[in-house]
Design an enzyme around this catalytic site. Structure first.
Site, PDB file in Angstrom:
ATOM      1  N   HIS A   1       0.863  -1.180   0.000  1.00  0.00           N
ATOM      2  CA  HIS A   1       0.000   0.000   0.000  1.00  0.00           C
ATOM      3  C   HIS A   1       0.904   1.236   0.000  1.00  0.00           C
ATOM      4  O   HIS A   1       2.029   1.198   0.481  1.00  0.00           O
ATOM      5  CB  HIS A   1      -0.861  -0.039   1.268  1.00  0.00           C
ATOM      6  CG  HIS A   1      -1.928   0.996   1.365  1.00  0.00           C
ATOM      7  ND1 HIS A   1      -1.660   2.305   1.722  1.00  0.00           N
ATOM      8  CD2 HIS A   1      -3.281   0.929   1.198  1.00  0.00           C
ATOM      9  CE1 HIS A   1      -2.796   2.989   1.760  1.00  0.00           C
ATOM     10  NE2 HIS A   1      -3.796   2.186   1.440  1.00  0.00           N
TER      11      HIS A   1
ATOM     12  N   ASP B   1       2.826  -4.846   8.147  1.00  0.00           N
ATOM     13  CA  ASP B   1       1.612  -4.074   7.923  1.00  0.00           C
ATOM     14  C   ASP B   1       0.450  -5.049   8.032  1.00  0.00           C
ATOM     15  O   ASP B   1       0.188  -5.841   7.122  1.00  0.00           O
ATOM     16  CB  ASP B   1       1.660  -3.422   6.538  1.00  0.00           C
ATOM     17  CG  ASP B   1       0.363  -2.701   6.164  1.00  0.00           C
ATOM     18  OD1 ASP B   1      -0.626  -2.810   6.915  1.00  0.00           O
ATOM     19  OD2 ASP B   1       0.338  -2.051   5.102  1.00  0.00           O
TER      20      ASP B   1
ATOM     21  N   GLN C   1      -4.715  -5.482   6.637  1.00  0.00           N
ATOM     22  CA  GLN C   1      -5.643  -6.378   5.956  1.00  0.00           C
ATOM     23  C   GLN C   1      -5.676  -7.780   6.550  1.00  0.00           C
ATOM     24  O   GLN C   1      -6.542  -8.576   6.196  1.00  0.00           O
ATOM     25  CB  GLN C   1      -5.285  -6.464   4.463  1.00  0.00           C
ATOM     26  CG  GLN C   1      -5.454  -5.174   3.705  1.00  0.00           C
ATOM     27  CD  GLN C   1      -6.904  -4.720   3.639  1.00  0.00           C
ATOM     28  OE1 GLN C   1      -7.834  -5.525   3.658  1.00  0.00           O
ATOM     29  NE2 GLN C   1      -7.111  -3.410   3.573  1.00  0.00           N
TER      30      GLN C   1
ATOM     31  N   LYS D   1     -10.632  -1.534  10.173  1.00  0.00           N
ATOM     32  CA  LYS D   1     -10.544  -2.732   9.347  1.00  0.00           C
ATOM     33  C   LYS D   1     -11.061  -3.966  10.082  1.00  0.00           C
ATOM     34  O   LYS D   1     -11.239  -5.017   9.475  1.00  0.00           O
ATOM     35  CB  LYS D   1      -9.091  -2.990   8.922  1.00  0.00           C
ATOM     36  CG  LYS D   1      -8.411  -1.840   8.203  1.00  0.00           C
ATOM     37  CD  LYS D   1      -8.938  -1.604   6.811  1.00  0.00           C
ATOM     38  CE  LYS D   1      -8.049  -0.595   6.078  1.00  0.00           C
ATOM     39  NZ  LYS D   1      -8.548  -0.294   4.725  1.00  0.00           N
TER      40      LYS D   1
ATOM     41  N   CYS E   1      -4.884   2.556  -3.677  1.00  0.00           N
ATOM     42  CA  CYS E   1      -3.660   3.065  -3.042  1.00  0.00           C
ATOM     43  C   CYS E   1      -2.539   2.031  -3.128  1.00  0.00           C
ATOM     44  O   CYS E   1      -1.753   1.864  -2.183  1.00  0.00           O
ATOM     45  CB  CYS E   1      -3.914   3.453  -1.586  1.00  0.00           C
ATOM     46  SG  CYS E   1      -5.075   4.823  -1.404  1.00  0.00           S
TER      47      CYS E   1
END
Length: 642
Positions: free
Chosen positions: A355, A432, A435, A458, A596
């Site tokens: 991202h 990260d 997700q 999220k 993104c």
């Protein structure tokens, strides 16, 4: 206009009103307007836009829709039943403990397409096959009441149009007249096992005489009668969906189909109620006051920090720093840790999947310091090339920062291996988790991650709140990146002394209420069981993938063996934005654009894709609805099957 609705029991008066006093003609007209289906089209030539391909809702003559947000006058006068004012719930009275870890589910019950294999800690069930039922013991966490709502109704089997794991023979296609047949539980093409065959729960057991239920958890349908030792309760999507008020919203006369979960998830009633309760009973600034509300707010805020630590497997709540979200978390690490540890000639490694929030902060850091940014390539399926990654590593590598799950493709990276390889050359590893946090179990200590970052919105929590996990030894050595307010221990006109971590990194008044909302969201997920969620979503993703691959002219982007609940595609004859607008007309919310993540889309020669993304409250009916619209678009453009 003909009224399609029957006259209610009790008859109607001479003025065409039911015994209740409601004008049947007006009620029928409104109902017909809301539920009118899209007429079929016999189109032989490609149409210029997706909207033209689908046409428009036909409205009954003489009935003009009110402006958006205005209640039709014919509904204003309808009597409303009195709404009792529920008593407030004292959340401090509810003891919240971590659920017991679910045991290995063991072999698949059905095993039609092969079992899902184990993966490293923090990873998914690997292998992109349909698996059996979600199994694993129900979490032992006590149920948290949804303040201030009424007690839940007794568990009932979900209706065929809401349940994912079917309990009886049912077809749930929502296609409109004239539309091509869409893949459903009963219309999967010959040669591949249907979802009904995969997921029906042992018919002999279901037809047996009822016996005592093995489990009584609200969100799991009990298995009744004689059962094999490894049969577990069924994940009851119908019950879960009732916890999410927005899923009853209507868009263009249709109940919303929310397939934009990778952008943000919807919020369950316990989160909404917890936020309301905070503002009604606990609202105060924290840490610095001696009054009761400050104590309540401080306790709630720090309890949220402890819940985050438990949820990600941190050793201490002191390892958790609250931030606005993943983007701010990565910027915080780049400014504080990066500014202290990255120098000229050092190297930072990211992947092609990232991202923008995990690219741009490092670009700016290397521009300031003279360091070098290196990129792990991916193969044509969208998976990392670990051999190439190995060649990038050296004693100059200081940081490896990689996504756990690609937001654009859904690829689940082999994050445990990525971290281990970084540590072999003495580099720190940042994950990260934006997700991955809502789809799979995360244990930062087992992964040995140095940093792990995620966003609350999220994972069914509020926007504007997220968290950074970092090893305590790393946090203690990091300088503050913002100053003032709560992070100060002492100030004179000559010098300042800062708090220790994590307070050192939380300048000013934090997002107290939304941290408390995040607490409620994580405990909601714990109550369902992240392993149960993962298994359900894995099967739903397999079903959705099979359905979309049957749409002529549709090309899936990102076909790695290990994926989370993202389907990215392009459709022949249409720009992604055209498809997104056409789906929106049908009440289906998806993302259309570059997500993104422009570098990875350009790796596949694209500037944008359509991206439906799934959550545990989505159903096969919603997948069928999506597939039906795509089939009609494909037919209108003259697309051919690939």
């Amino acid at each position: 206009m003909d009224a399609d609705l029957p006259v209610p029991e009790g008859g109607a008066d001479d003025g065409g009103r039911a015994a209740t006093g409601i004008d049947l003609g007006q009620l029928a007209a409104l109902a017909n307007d809301f539920f009118r289906t899209v007429p079929g089209h016999d189109v032989t030539e490609p149409l210029p836009t997706a909207r033209a391909a689908l046409g428009r809702f036909d409205r009954p003559v003489g009935l003009t829709p009110p402006p958006h947000g205005v209640v039709p006058q014919s509904l204003v006068d309808l009597p409303n039943p009195p709404v009792p004012t529920p008593a407030p719930v004292d959340f401090d009275q509810h003891v919240r403990t971590a659920p017991t870890r679910l045991q290995d589910p063991g072999p698949d019950v059905l095993g039609v397409l092969g079992p899902a294999s184990a993966s490293p800690v923090g990873g998914p069930v690997t292998g992109f096959e349909d698996s059996g039922l979600p199994r694993g013991s129900v979490p032992s966490t006590p149920t948290i009441p949804s303040a201030p709502t009424a007690p839940s109704a007794p568990v009932e089997p979900a209706a065929p149009d809401a349940a994912y794991y079917f309990l009886a023979e049912a077809s749930s296609a929502r296609g409109t007249p004239g539309a091509p047949d869409t893949p459903t539980a009963s219309t999967t093409p010959a040669g591949s096992a249907s979802l009904h065959d995969l997921l029906t729960v042992l018919p002999d057991q279901l037809q047996a005489e009822p016996g005592p239920a093995e489990h009584s958890e609200r969100y799991f349908l009990p298995v009744v009668g004689p059962s094999a030792p490894d049969v577990r309760p069924i994940f009851d999507v119908g019950t879960i969906r009732r916890d999410f008020p927005i899923l009853s919203e209507r868009i263009n006369g249709r109940q919303i189909t929310w397939l934009d979960n990778a952008a943000t998830t919807q919020k369950p009633r316990p989160v909404i109620d917890r936020l309301s309760y905070f503002y009604e009973h606990e609202n105060s600034n924290i840490h610095r006051a001696a009054h009761d509300l400050a104590a309540r707010a401080t306790d709630a805020y720090e309890r949220a920090r402890a819940t985050v630590a438990r949820f990600v497997g941190a050793g201490s709540s002191d390892d958790i720093v609250f931030v606005r979200g993943t983007t701010e978390g990565i910027n915080f690490i780049a400014r504080s840790w990066g500014g202290q540890n990255i120098h000229e000639g050092d190297e930072i490694v990211i992947s092609h999947l990232e991202h923008h929030a995990n690219i741009v902060p490092w670009q700016q850091l290397v521009a300031r310091t003279g360091a070098v940014l290196r990129v792990i390539p991916v193969d044509d399926s969208g998976q990392l090339l670990l051999d190439e990654y190995q060649r990038l590593l050296s004693d100059r590598t200081k940081l490896v920062s990689v996504t756990h799950v690609s937001n654009a493709l859904g690829t689940v990276t082999p994050i445990a291996e990525v971290i281990a390889m970084a540590h072999q050359v003495g580099a720190c590893a940042l994950v990260d988790g934006a997700q991955s946090i809502s789809h799979m179990a995360v244990d930062v200590q087992a992964l040995d991650a140095d940093f792990f970052v995620f966003s609350g919105h999220k994972i069914y929590g509020p926007t504007g709140i997220g968290a950074v996990y970092a090893k305590q030894s790393i946090l203690e050595a990091m300088p503050p990146w913002q100053v003032g307010g709560n992070m100060i221990a002492d100030v004179t006109l000559e010098r300042s002394v800062f708090q220790g971590p994590p307070m050192r990194f939380e300048a000013g008044t934090g997002n107290i209420a939304d941290a408390v909302g995040l607490d409620a969201a994580l405990e909601y997920v714990e109550r369902l069981g992240i392993e149960n969620i993962h298994r359900y979503e894995h099967d739903l993703l397999a079903y959705a993938t099979r359905s979309l691959l049957q749409v002529p002219g549709l090309r899936l982007i990102g076909t790695a063996a290990d994926k989370a609940s993202v389907l990215s595609f392009v459709l022949e004859g249409y720009a992604p934005t055209q498809v997104g607008e056409a789906l929106s007309d049908e009440g289906i919310a998806v993302r259309a654009g570059h997500h993104c993540a422009q570098p990875i889309l350009r790796r596949f020669g694209l500037e944008a894709t359509v991206r439906p993304s799934l959550a545990f409250y989505n159903t096969t009916d919603e997948v069928d609805h999506l597939a039906g619209v795509l089939h009609r678009l494909a037919a209108a453009s003259g697309a051919t099957r690939r």
